[in-house]
Design a protein around this motif. Structure first.
Motif, PDB file in Angstrom:
ATOM      1  N   VAL A 346       0.795  -1.207   0.100  1.00 39.64           N
ATOM      2  CA  VAL A 346       0.031  -0.141   0.051  1.00 39.64           C
ATOM      3  C   VAL A 346       0.982   1.347  -0.068  1.00 39.64           C
ATOM      4  N   GLY A 347       0.503   2.286  -0.836  1.00 37.92           N
ATOM      5  CA  GLY A 347       1.428   3.334  -0.978  1.00 37.92           C
ATOM      6  C   GLY A 347       0.436   4.515  -0.940  1.00 37.92           C
ATOM      7  N   GLY A 348       1.136   5.890  -0.762  1.00 38.05           N
ATOM      8  CA  GLY A 348       0.601   7.105  -0.777  1.00 38.05           C
ATOM      9  C   GLY A 348       0.746   8.137  -2.116  1.00 38.05           C
ATOM     10  N   PHE A 349       1.146   9.074  -2.040  1.00 34.29           N
ATOM     11  CA  PHE A 349       1.484  10.000  -3.110  1.00 34.29           C
ATOM     12  C   PHE A 349       2.686   9.590  -3.716  1.00 34.29           C
ATOM     13  N   GLY A 350       3.764   9.099  -3.123  1.00 29.45           N
ATOM     14  CA  GLY A 350       4.931   8.704  -3.654  1.00 29.45           C
ATOM     15  C   GLY A 350       4.584   7.459  -4.809  1.00 29.45           C
ATOM     16  N   THR A 351       3.887   6.617  -4.349  1.00 30.34           N
ATOM     17  CA  THR A 351       3.473   5.389  -5.024  1.00 30.34           C
ATOM     18  C   THR A 351       2.850   5.737  -6.232  1.00 30.34           C
ATOM     19  N   ILE A 352       1.702   6.833  -6.172  1.00 29.18           N
ATOM     20  CA  ILE A 352       1.095   7.063  -7.139  1.00 29.18           C
ATOM     21  C   ILE A 352       1.901   7.854  -8.176  1.00 29.18           C
ATOM     22  N   GLY A 353       2.731   8.866  -7.812  1.00 27.41           N
ATOM     23  CA  GLY A 353       3.599   9.550  -8.485  1.00 27.41           C
ATOM     24  C   GLY A 353       4.694   8.723  -9.351  1.00 27.41           C
ATOM     25  N   SER A 354       4.788   7.663  -8.824  1.00 29.74           N
ATOM     26  CA  SER A 354       5.770   6.766  -9.428  1.00 29.74           C
ATOM     27  C   SER A 354       5.115   5.923 -10.813  1.00 29.74           C
ATOM     28  N   GLU A 411     -23.365  12.107  13.081  1.00 31.21           N
ATOM     29  CA  GLU A 411     -22.050  12.843  13.450  1.00 31.21           C
ATOM     30  C   GLU A 411     -20.829  12.031  13.773  1.00 31.21           C
ATOM     31  N   HIS A 412     -21.203  10.936  14.834  1.00 28.44           N
ATOM     32  CA  HIS A 412     -20.268  10.375  15.452  1.00 28.44           C
ATOM     33  C   HIS A 412     -19.668   9.202  14.273  1.00 28.44           C
ATOM     34  N   ALA A 413     -20.517   8.736  13.207  1.00 28.03           N
ATOM     35  CA  ALA A 413     -20.005   8.028  12.141  1.00 28.03           C
ATOM     36  C   ALA A 413     -19.175   8.737  11.333  1.00 28.03           C
ATOM     37  N   GLN A 414     -19.359  10.020  11.117  1.00 30.34           N
ATOM     38  CA  GLN A 414     -18.650  10.875  10.334  1.00 30.34           C
ATOM     39  C   GLN A 414     -17.190  11.154  10.813  1.00 30.34           C
ATOM     40  N   LEU A 415     -17.275  11.061  12.270  1.00 31.25           N
ATOM     41  CA  LEU A 415     -16.136  11.308  12.902  1.00 31.25           C
ATOM     42  C   LEU A 415     -15.225  10.097  12.706  1.00 31.25           C
ATOM     43  N   VAL A 416     -15.726   9.074  13.069  1.00 31.16           N
ATOM     44  CA  VAL A 416     -15.098   7.645  12.893  1.00 31.16           C
ATOM     45  C   VAL A 416     -14.487   7.457  11.545  1.00 31.16           C
ATOM     46  N   GLY A 417     -15.272   7.995  10.497  1.00 32.83           N
ATOM     47  CA  GLY A 417     -14.797   7.764   9.108  1.00 32.83           C
ATOM     48  C   GLY A 417     -13.454   8.621   8.824  1.00 32.83           C
ATOM     49  N   MET A 418     -13.701  10.010   9.491  1.00 39.00           N
ATOM     50  CA  MET A 418     -12.444  10.564   9.278  1.00 39.00           C
ATOM     51  C   MET A 418     -11.138  10.122   9.924  1.00 39.00           C
ATOM     52  N   ILE A 419     -11.420   9.625  10.979  1.00 37.51           N
ATOM     53  CA  ILE A 419     -10.531   8.931  12.072  1.00 37.51           C
ATOM     54  C   ILE A 419      -9.638   7.897  10.957  1.00 37.51           C
ATOM     55  N   ILE A 420     -10.674   7.011  10.371  1.00 41.76           N
ATOM     56  CA  ILE A 420     -10.293   5.836   9.658  1.00 41.76           C
ATOM     57  C   ILE A 420      -9.424   6.402   8.288  1.00 41.76           C
ATOM     58  N   LEU A 421      -9.714   7.424   7.845  1.00 41.75           N
ATOM     59  CA  LEU A 421      -9.052   7.938   6.362  1.00 41.75           C
ATOM     60  C   LEU A 421      -7.886   8.595   6.713  1.00 41.75           C
ATOM     61  N   VAL A 422      -7.709   9.145   7.831  1.00 38.16           N
ATOM     62  CA  VAL A 422      -6.560   9.735   8.426  1.00 38.16           C
ATOM     63  C   VAL A 422      -5.520   8.701   8.605  1.00 38.16           C
ATOM     64  N   ALA A 423      -5.810   7.669   9.236  1.00 34.57           N
ATOM     65  CA  ALA A 423      -5.076   6.519   9.618  1.00 34.57           C
ATOM     66  C   ALA A 423      -4.594   5.940   8.355  1.00 34.57           C
ATOM     67  N   LEU A 424      -5.637   5.708   7.344  1.00 34.43           N
ATOM     68  CA  LEU A 424      -5.053   5.191   6.105  1.00 34.43           C
ATOM     69  C   LEU A 424      -4.163   5.900   5.174  1.00 34.43           C
ATOM     70  N   LEU A 425      -4.304   7.117   5.391  1.00 33.96           N
ATOM     71  CA  LEU A 425      -3.495   8.226   4.707  1.00 33.96           C
ATOM     72  C   LEU A 425      -2.102   8.239   5.351  1.00 33.96           C
ATOM     73  N   LEU A 426      -2.135   8.150   6.710  1.00 36.01           N
ATOM     74  CA  LEU A 426      -0.760   7.981   7.352  1.00 36.01           C
ATOM     75  C   LEU A 426      -0.031   6.838   7.130  1.00 36.01           C
TER      76      LEU A 426
END
Length: 439
Positions: A346-354, A411-426
């Motif tokens: 799994v990669g981020g922006f570096g993998t996509i750029g490659s 609201e709580h689901a949205q917050l959990v989703g944001m946490i999941i997305l940030v974790a995946l991004l990191l």
């Protein structure tokens, strides 16, 4: 310079995809007379690089290049505007619209990305057609990764089929191995054809060892041009020289020669070659990148390269099929992420750029952009709160149950989703950083 060109292609590609994705939401929102408060490329997070207001909508470019967004009135989204939600719904707000309209607003971005990918493939096929080297056209066979050698393949072999699937191009082999866990290759070696049994979990091994190219077509390395100011010019190489060995080790084919040369980077070695039928050798310094400054003659002079041209209307169904096949393969590959070997890839922006080439090439740029458009569409439709698919999931529940989910729960689901997305991004970008520092 290569890094800069890749980065510029990445920024341009993602900007096109994000703007059109958000336009899909915007289009359906305006169609149903829903107010759009903001339309942004990149996230502003309190600060905009550029903005202007037209009508009820503020358009702008944010400073944080992690996507983009449209802010739709009366919608529980990443802005978490709770005060607005305490007021009675207004006719122009998202929450005041029928469920079917809200559903179309939410799938608008994904829909546009799917359509965009198909249109790009349509135009690619119309302008450039399809050029490929069929297996039977690989005159000198293929050079295989060491994993291929270990399972019994030899350089020069042709893989004719994988299980019962007939191989058209060599890229078919890698895809099938990763997705289907095959049992046998049918291999042609010289004049003989035989079945080669495969070990279990070959696909997982290719993933764990990060095998980018399982096989590469072999063709002679004949000098087409010598780059000015590079070691090959100083050493005295000429156009038409046929390179066959490095430091006395036979390497008569392009990729073999390049691999062998890389072992002598930042060092001086000898290169053997034929010139006018005479075998000669010259000393040469290999630079730190493992290069000497020689461009090879096109492999099309040695191999049977096939090109299929499409008319404007003929290219349309072919483009849809190309995009659909790519989507199906991507969905199949998604399951590999949940394996130990796949998670490491799994990669981020570096993998996509490659994925983009080191020199600007419009064919490669649009091909990669279409591929990313499909990925963006599919990832956004996943049923994760904070993504379009999360909103779609709750809307489908509302349509079936005939009542809206509790706003506090949303609201709580949205917050959990944001946490999941940030974790995946990191995690994804952390993988890129780890590979850059330690591999």
């Amino acid at each position: 310079m290569e890094f800069l060109i890749k980065a510029l292609q990445l920024i341009l590609s993602l900007s096109i995809l994000v703007i059109l994705h958000e336009f899909g939401h915007y289009l359906f929102a305006r169609l149903f007379k829903t107010r759009v408060e903001k339309f942004y490329l990149f996230f502003d997070a309190g600060f905009s690089l550029f903005k202007f207001k037209k009508g009820e909508t503020e358009y702008g470019i944010g400073w944080l290049p992690l996507g983009g967004y449209v802010k739709i009135s009366g919608m529980i989204d990443e802005s978490m505007d709770k005060e607005q939600m305490k007021q009675p719904p207004q006719p122009h707000e998202f929450r005041a619209k029928p469920a079917w309209q809200r559903l179309l607003i939410m799938v608008g971005g994904v829909l546009v990305n799917f359509i965009l990918a198909m249109v790009i493939f349509w135009m690619i096929l119309f302008k450039w057609g399809e050029t490929y080297i069929p297996v039977e056209g690989a005159t000198y066979g293929y050079a295989y990764h060491p994993v291929g050698h270990e399972i019994g393949l030899q350089d020069g072999d042709l893989i004719l089929s994988v299980d019962t699937m007939e191989v058209n191009t060599i890229s078919d082999v890698s895809n099938y191995v990763l997705l289907e866990d095959p049992a046998t290759f049918t291999v042609q070696r010289g004049d003989s054809v035989f079945n080669l049994p495969l070990p279990e979990d070959l696909g997982k091994r290719l993933l764990s060892e990060e095998v980018r190219q399982f096989a590469q077509v072999r063709f002679p390395f004949v000098v087409d041009s010598v780059v000015a100011g590079m070691p090959a010019e100083d050493a005295g190489f000429h156009k038409g020289d046929s390179l066959v060995a490095v430091a006395g080790k036979d390497a008569p084919f392009f990729y073999e020669f390049v691999d062998e040369l890389f072992h002598h980077k930042d060092d001086t070695t000898t290169v053997s070659f034929f010139r006018n039928g005479e075998l000669m050798s010259l000393p040469i310094h290999v630079n730190k990148s493992g290069k000497i400054g020689i461009a090879p003659r096109s492999p099309s002079g040695y191999l049977s390269v096939e090109t299929r041209k499409y008319g404007f209307f003929e290219a349309f169904p072919a483009g849809i099929k190309k995009g659909t096949d790519l989507l199906v393969n991507y969905v199949k590959q998604l399951g590999l992420i949940f394996t130990k070997e796949g998670a490491r890839q799994v990669g981020g922006f570096g993998t996509i750029g490659s994925l983009f080439p080191a020199s600007w090439d419009w064919f490669s740029f649009w091909n990669t952009t279409a591929f990313l458009s499909i990925i963006l569409a599919f990832m956004n439709i996943l049923p994760i709160p904070a993504l379009d698919g999360g909103h779609v999931m709750f809307l489908l529940y509302e349509i079936v149950a005939r009542r809206k989910p509790n706003e506090k729960f949303m609201e709580h689901a949205q917050l959990v989703g944001m946490i999941i997305l940030v974790a995946l991004l990191l995690y994804a970008n952390g993988n890129d950083l780890f590979r850059w520092l330690f591999e």
